[in-house]
Design an enzyme around this catalytic site. Sequence first.
Site, PDB file in Angstrom:
ATOM      1  CG  ASP A   1      -7.230  -2.709  -3.759  1.00  0.00           C
ATOM      2  OD1 ASP A   1      -7.890  -2.113  -2.892  1.00  0.00           O
ATOM      3  OD2 ASP A   1      -5.989  -2.768  -3.741  1.00  0.00           O
TER       4      ASP A   1
ATOM      5  CG  HIS B   1      -5.567  -2.021  -0.064  1.00  0.00           C
ATOM      6  ND1 HIS B   1      -5.166  -1.608  -1.310  1.00  0.00           N
ATOM      7  CD2 HIS B   1      -4.827  -1.299   0.831  1.00  0.00           C
ATOM      8  CE1 HIS B   1      -4.238  -0.686  -1.199  1.00  0.00           C
ATOM      9  NE2 HIS B   1      -4.005  -0.471   0.087  1.00  0.00           N
TER      10      HIS B   1
ATOM     11  CB  SER C   1      -0.955  -0.039   1.199  1.00  0.00           C
ATOM     12  OG  SER C   1      -1.945   0.956   1.112  1.00  0.00           O
TER      13      SER C   1
END
Length: 267
Positions: A217, A245, A95
């Site tokens: 996502d 995610h 991320s």
Amino acid sequence: MDIVRRNSVTVTGDPHGPTVVLAHGFGCDQNMWRLTVPALAEDHRVVLFDYVGSGRSDVSAFSPERYSSLDGYARDVVEVCEALDLREAVFVGHSVSAMIGVLAADMAPDRIGALVMIAPSPRYIDDDGYRGGFSAEDIDELLGSLESNYLGWSAAMAPVIMGNAERPELGDELTNSFCATDPDMARVFARTTFLSDSRDDLKNVRVPTLVLDCTHDVIAPREVGAFVHEAIPGSTLVTLDATGHCPHLSAPEATNEALRTFLAGLR
């Protein structure tokens, strides 16, 4: 300060193998890699750590000024690499850590020799000709909710971020991770994360790079993965058959296979 203690650094795996550094995302800690470590430790030296303000880090080292930009988190990465005298390490960032890795590789090119970006996003807010997945109003509302009631926000948002509604234990784990983070420090990290724009930094990447996105996502849609791939010359894009995610938790087999294939190609 002892950087190893400050960032709760853990080193495992083959001490003579190539080094892989695993970097968690917002609201998480190094425990989120527990399904990845066994797949790498047999023939890699694996380094895990917590950003200051997360996990078991030394929260007394937290500075709102330092961590109000991604550069502050990138400095954590560089200082961990320096403390362990890492050279040509493979940095795996989940991320927001994907963009932190880009910055760290630019700060210390001798320390980081390759990048793996899991569910990356250089900008979460839509812009002209760019789809980040959120409007500016969406992010304002998200941050406002987080700042007014962090625990309530965590309970509501973590399952959405994780996806996989049929596996509620995954959402519960992410909720617990969010709730274990100091709210004041989480607010700083969240604002830094969701208001960041690292698109211009992608052109500075000069190391082998693997971009991993997911079929579904809500935080980093596939258009974002394609953008990152196109912005980094020579990068490889792999779309995992995964929802949510956090594919290293929801689809560890597919994630680990992509990681190991990329790592094998570096040897």
